[in-house]
Design an enzyme around this catalytic site. Structure first.
Site, PDB file in Angstrom:
ATOM      1  N   SER A 116       3.118  -4.032 -12.269  1.00 54.02           N
ATOM      2  CA  SER A 116       2.091  -3.029 -11.976  1.00 54.02           C
ATOM      3  C   SER A 116       2.537  -1.631 -12.367  1.00 54.02           C
ATOM      4  O   SER A 116       1.721  -0.726 -12.444  1.00 54.02           O
ATOM      5  CB  SER A 116       1.806  -3.023 -10.469  1.00 54.02           C
ATOM      6  OG  SER A 116       1.360  -4.276 -10.036  1.00 54.02           O
ATOM      7  N   HIS A 137      -0.996  -6.938 -17.927  1.00 56.06           N
ATOM      8  CA  HIS A 137      -1.282  -6.666 -16.515  1.00 56.06           C
ATOM      9  C   HIS A 137      -2.667  -7.206 -16.142  1.00 56.06           C
ATOM     10  O   HIS A 137      -3.687  -6.619 -16.489  1.00 56.06           O
ATOM     11  CB  HIS A 137      -1.184  -5.150 -16.290  1.00 56.06           C
ATOM     12  CG  HIS A 137      -1.370  -4.730 -14.880  1.00 56.06           C
ATOM     13  ND1 HIS A 137      -1.942  -3.542 -14.511  1.00 56.06           N
ATOM     14  CD2 HIS A 137      -1.049  -5.349 -13.716  1.00 56.06           C
ATOM     15  CE1 HIS A 137      -1.981  -3.439 -13.196  1.00 56.06           C
ATOM     16  NE2 HIS A 137      -1.442  -4.532 -12.692  1.00 56.06           N
TER      17      HIS A 137
HETATM   18  P1  NAD Z   1       3.695 -12.291  -4.522  1.00 53.89           P
HETATM   19  O1  NAD Z   1       4.571 -11.716  -3.489  1.00 53.89           O
HETATM   20  O2  NAD Z   1       2.434 -12.960  -4.091  1.00 53.89           O
HETATM   21  O3  NAD Z   1       4.487 -13.321  -5.445  1.00 53.89           O
HETATM   22  C1  NAD Z   1       5.747 -13.044  -6.019  1.00 53.89           C
HETATM   23  C2  NAD Z   1       6.436 -14.377  -6.251  1.00 53.89           C
HETATM   24  O4  NAD Z   1       7.650 -14.161  -6.981  1.00 53.89           O
HETATM   25  C3  NAD Z   1       6.823 -15.104  -4.946  1.00 53.89           C
HETATM   26  O5  NAD Z   1       6.187 -16.360  -4.912  1.00 53.89           O
HETATM   27  C4  NAD Z   1       8.343 -15.251  -5.063  1.00 53.89           C
HETATM   28  O6  NAD Z   1       8.821 -16.491  -4.531  1.00 53.89           O
HETATM   29  C5  NAD Z   1       8.529 -15.193  -6.569  1.00 53.89           C
HETATM   30  N1  NAD Z   1       9.893 -14.860  -6.960  1.00 53.89           N
HETATM   31  C6  NAD Z   1      10.704 -13.888  -6.460  1.00 53.89           C
HETATM   32  N2  NAD Z   1      11.914 -13.954  -7.059  1.00 53.89           N
HETATM   33  C7  NAD Z   1      11.866 -14.974  -7.952  1.00 53.89           C
HETATM   34  C8  NAD Z   1      12.805 -15.543  -8.857  1.00 53.89           C
HETATM   35  N3  NAD Z   1      14.036 -15.038  -8.979  1.00 53.89           N
HETATM   36  N4  NAD Z   1      12.433 -16.603  -9.606  1.00 53.89           N
HETATM   37  C9  NAD Z   1      11.187 -17.127  -9.478  1.00 53.89           C
HETATM   38  N5  NAD Z   1      10.253 -16.622  -8.634  1.00 53.89           N
HETATM   39  C10 NAD Z   1      10.583 -15.563  -7.890  1.00 53.89           C
HETATM   40  O7  NAD Z   1       3.353 -11.073  -5.520  1.00 53.89           O
HETATM   41  P2  NAD Z   1       2.086 -10.919  -6.477  1.00 53.89           P
HETATM   42  O8  NAD Z   1       1.043 -10.145  -5.750  1.00 53.89           O
HETATM   43  O9  NAD Z   1       1.757 -12.218  -7.115  1.00 53.89           O
HETATM   44  O10 NAD Z   1       2.690  -9.928  -7.572  1.00 53.89           O
HETATM   45  C11 NAD Z   1       3.510 -10.394  -8.620  1.00 53.89           C
HETATM   46  C12 NAD Z   1       3.579  -9.357  -9.715  1.00 53.89           C
HETATM   47  O11 NAD Z   1       2.254  -9.044 -10.172  1.00 53.89           O
HETATM   48  C13 NAD Z   1       4.195  -8.020  -9.281  1.00 53.89           C
HETATM   49  O12 NAD Z   1       4.911  -7.481 -10.348  1.00 53.89           O
HETATM   50  C14 NAD Z   1       2.956  -7.167  -8.971  1.00 53.89           C
HETATM   51  O13 NAD Z   1       3.205  -5.792  -9.079  1.00 53.89           O
HETATM   52  C15 NAD Z   1       2.000  -7.653 -10.047  1.00 53.89           C
HETATM   53  N6  NAD Z   1       0.586  -7.464  -9.761  1.00 53.89           N
HETATM   54  C16 NAD Z   1       0.110  -7.658  -8.494  1.00 53.89           C
HETATM   55  C17 NAD Z   1      -1.244  -7.475  -8.241  1.00 53.89           C
HETATM   56  C18 NAD Z   1      -1.790  -7.682  -6.867  1.00 53.89           C
HETATM   57  O14 NAD Z   1      -2.933  -7.280  -6.595  1.00 53.89           O
HETATM   58  N7  NAD Z   1      -1.073  -8.308  -5.955  1.00 53.89           N
HETATM   59  C19 NAD Z   1      -2.112  -7.119  -9.273  1.00 53.89           C
HETATM   60  C20 NAD Z   1      -1.605  -6.953 -10.561  1.00 53.89           C
HETATM   61  C21 NAD Z   1      -0.236  -7.122 -10.795  1.00 53.89           C
END
Ligand code: NAD
Length: 280
Positions: A116, A137
């Site tokens: 993000s 993204h």
């Molecule tokens: P989340 O917390 O739901 O999921 C993150 C996942 O990463 C978890 O399941 C965790 O187990 C996994 N993880 C952590 N370390 C790891 C590793 N070493 N190997 C494999 N898996 C690992 O987070 P999210 O909301 O899905 O966000 C993920 C990414 O997407 C972030 O970079 C976030 O900024 C971006 N993003 C989020 C949104 C949103 O609205 N939540 C929108 C756009 C982008």
């Protein structure tokens, strides 16, 4: 194509679904087996909603689920055409994963990050194929939201850019380009300070959560109030993004609201933990 997704949380599961809907073979990788199990259930539920709306059939649902393979080991990404990383918004973690992916994957594999806010240029710098690294993204929830924001690292080639753009458009997404790899790119540079300000308004007693959200919904025509949206994104993710903006831009403009920090310390991360500004 064969596409690996690293991280099977909110975003990873959604990205896996939209890719499988377009017949790509998806390898969904997460270090946590519970998360992987939950991700398939999330995709199945999302497919059920699409069946109800008569957008897909039960046969399509079976095919979508059969195209997604859940595994824990990053090595399974090795033969992928694309890898899309969607692990937690943590710079050190992402840098480490890209370093590993670069060693594991075929030199032709394009490596994308769904970050993000974190510098794509810094991420690309961890690899020996910086020209094949790019920001891709997606928005949350991925199956519903039409937008993909593309971010070129300083090193990204035009060929990679076009391949990522084509992939996004083949998923029926609208692709926009953040011309500069600046913290937060386009969307979160604008969105996160608004969310942070809404948290400050609540923190300083300006209004209740309900009235802040209602005010912004009805007063500025947003489909969802900023505090509900923050819960939906994940308060840990919101805080991480604010920290990146704060560190990279400097000054006070992007200081995370102390209440956001407290909520994250309490483990109140929003919808994903059942409690944030609202209870779920
Ligand atoms: P989340 O917390 O739901 O999921 C993150 C996942 O990463 C978890 O399941 C965790 O187990 C996994 N993880 C952590 N370390 C790891 C590793 N070493 N190997 C494999 N898996 C690992 O987070 P999210 O909301 O899905 O966000 C993920 C990414 O997407 C972030 O970079 C976030 O900024 C971006 N993003 C989020 C949104 C949103 O609205 N939540 C929108 C756009 C982008």
């Amino acid at each position: 194509m064969n596409i690996s997704i690293i991280g099977a949380g909110q975003m990873g599961a959604g990205i896996a679904q939209v890719l499988a809907q377009k017949n790509h073979s998806v390898i969904l990788i997460d270090q946590n087996s519970e998360v992987l199990k939950n991700a398939l259930a999330v995709v199945a539920n999302s497919c059920d909603r699409l069946i109800k709306k008569e957008k897909i059939s039960t046969k399509d649902k079976d095919k979508i689920l059969s195209l997604i393979t859940c595994v824990k080991d990053l090595n399974h990404a090795k033969d992928s055409d694309f890898v899309i990383e969607a692990v937690s918004e943590n710079t050190e973690l992402k840098l480490k994963i890209f370093k590993e992916l670069d060693k594991i994957c075929n030199p032709k594999t394009i490596l994308c990050s769904n970050t993000s806010s974190i510098s794509i240029t810094k991420i690309a710098g961890q690899t020996n194929r910086p020209d094949k690294v790019m920001g891709m993204h997606f928005m949350n929830p991925v199956p519903v939201m039409k937008l993909v924001e593309g971010i070129k690292a300083l090193q990204t080639s035009n060929e990679t850019f076009l391949k990522v753009k084509n992939l996004a458009e083949s998923l029926d997404k609208v692709f926009i380009e953040s011309s500069k790899d600046m913290p937060g790119f386009i969307i979160n540079r604008i969105l996160m300070p608004m969310i942070n300000e809404a948290i400050y308004a609540f923190h300083e007693g300006v209004a209740s959560v309900k009235d802040i959200d209602l005010g912004m919904k009805l007063g500025t025509n947003q489909p969802m109030g900023p505090l509900a949206l923050a819960d939906f994104i994940g308060l840990d993710t919101c805080l991480s993004i604010m920290k990146v903006l704060n560190k990279e831009f400097g000054g006070n403009k992007y200081s995370p609201c102390p209440l956001l920090v407290k909520y994250v310390e309490a483990g109140w991360l929003g919808k994903k933990t059942g409690k944030g500004f609202y209870s779920y």
